[in-house]
Each structure stands twice: as C-alpha cells, then as structure tokens.
Design a protein around this motif. Structure first.
Motif, PDB file in Angstrom:
ATOM      1  N   ASP A  99       0.839  -1.197   0.000  1.00  0.00           N
ATOM      2  CA  ASP A  99       0.000   0.000   0.000  1.00  0.00           C
ATOM      3  C   ASP A  99       0.878   1.252   0.000  1.00  0.00           C
ATOM      4  O   ASP A  99       2.061   1.182   0.316  1.00  0.00           O
ATOM      5  CB  ASP A  99      -0.906  -0.004   1.233  1.00  0.00           C
ATOM      6  N   PRO A 131      -4.838  -3.824   2.504  1.00  0.00           N
ATOM      7  CA  PRO A 131      -6.216  -3.304   2.506  1.00  0.00           C
ATOM      8  C   PRO A 131      -6.308  -1.781   2.344  1.00  0.00           C
ATOM      9  O   PRO A 131      -7.329  -1.268   1.906  1.00  0.00           O
ATOM     10  CB  PRO A 131      -6.753  -3.740   3.867  1.00  0.00           C
ATOM     11  N   ASN A 158      -7.604   0.053  -0.966  1.00  0.00           N
ATOM     12  CA  ASN A 158      -8.995   0.382  -1.292  1.00  0.00           C
ATOM     13  C   ASN A 158      -9.233   1.886  -1.309  1.00  0.00           C
ATOM     14  O   ASN A 158     -10.011   2.386  -2.117  1.00  0.00           O
ATOM     15  CB  ASN A 158      -9.949  -0.287  -0.297  1.00  0.00           C
ATOM     16  N   SER A 196      -8.061   3.415  -4.803  1.00  0.00           N
ATOM     17  CA  SER A 196      -8.465   2.658  -5.993  1.00  0.00           C
ATOM     18  C   SER A 196      -8.495   3.523  -7.257  1.00  0.00           C
ATOM     19  O   SER A 196      -8.123   3.044  -8.328  1.00  0.00           O
ATOM     20  CB  SER A 196      -9.808   1.969  -5.768  1.00  0.00           C
ATOM     21  N   ARG A 223      -6.113   2.372 -10.404  1.00  0.00           N
ATOM     22  CA  ARG A 223      -7.035   1.532 -11.181  1.00  0.00           C
ATOM     23  C   ARG A 223      -6.442   1.042 -12.496  1.00  0.00           C
ATOM     24  O   ARG A 223      -6.832   0.009 -13.012  1.00  0.00           O
ATOM     25  CB  ARG A 223      -8.356   2.252 -11.403  1.00  0.00           C
TER      26      ARG A 223
END
Length: 135
Positions: A88, A123, A126, A129, A133
């Motif tokens: 992340d 996580p 998210n 995104s 993408r």
C-alpha cells in the motif's frame, strides 16, 4: 520491535531497520521502544532497551503521511510486477521504496541476506483505488 528482540534473545546477528512512513520519527521511535521494553520484560530478557537501540530510517516518509511519492509508486509497481507482492502507499510501499533504494545505493555489504517483513497494509489500497485503477 519483535525482530530486534529476537536478535537479542537468540544472539542472531541481524540488523533491523525500520522505515518511518509517518514523518513523526521520534514518536515512532518511542512507540517501538515501548513495545520492545514491554515485550522484553514479558519474556524476561533481562536487558534495558533505550530509544537509541531502535534504528528507524526517516528518509522515505515524504511528501506526507498517506501521500505516496513518485518513488513510492515506482516501488509499489515493481514489487507487484516482479514478486506479485501487493503493498500500500501508506506504509508498505514506503518501506519497499526504502529497501529498494538502500539496496541500489549498496548500503548493505555484498552478500547480505535481506528480509523484507510485509506487515499487511494491502487493505489500504482500497482508499487509493482511483489512483491505481490502471496499474
């Protein structure tokens, strides 16, 4: 803190490098030191842990907490492309950036075995995104 204590407890010659992603180096060092102290007491290590025992590299927290730099994004994409490792942009991507940068600068002696400890920040992707993408 855990890896550092393991090295002390079992006499394993390892060097633990923490990468600060928060931009609050002293706060982070104090938190890690407190965890190490409390754990050392619980396992009856018999050693005093001081702030200076904990090494945290502050050079990769830019531009701000939760904001990935260009280099962080490059590290995230490299880890995903070459190792299928999802990181992340908040913590893991910045620590991956740090490891890649330190290796590229030959910070570690030749022949060193380097372990990257992934702490599960995936996580958090998210919340990013839209940014990631298209890869």
């Amino acid at each position: 803190a855990g890896m550092y204590l393991f090295s002390l407890k079992d006499g394993v010659p390892i060097w633990v490098i923490g990468i600060d992603a928060s931009g609050t180096l002293e706060k982070t060092r104090k938190q890690v030191t407190e965890i190490a102290r409390n754990t050392a007491e619980l396992i009856e290590l018999g050693l005093e842990i001081i702030d200076d025992d904990i090494y945290i590299n502050p050079n990769y927290a830019y531009p701000a907490y939760g904001v990935p730099s260009k280099e962080t994004n490059e590290a995230i994409r490299l880890a995903a492309r070459t190792e299928a490792m999802i990181t992340d942009p908040v913590y893991e991507g910045k620590s991956m950036q740090g490891m890649i940068d330190l290796i590229s600068k030959r910070y570690f002696p030749a022949g060193s075995k380097i372990l990257y400890a992934h702490l599960g920040g995936a996580p958090a992707l998210n919340g990013y995104s839209d940014f990631y993408r298209n890869g």
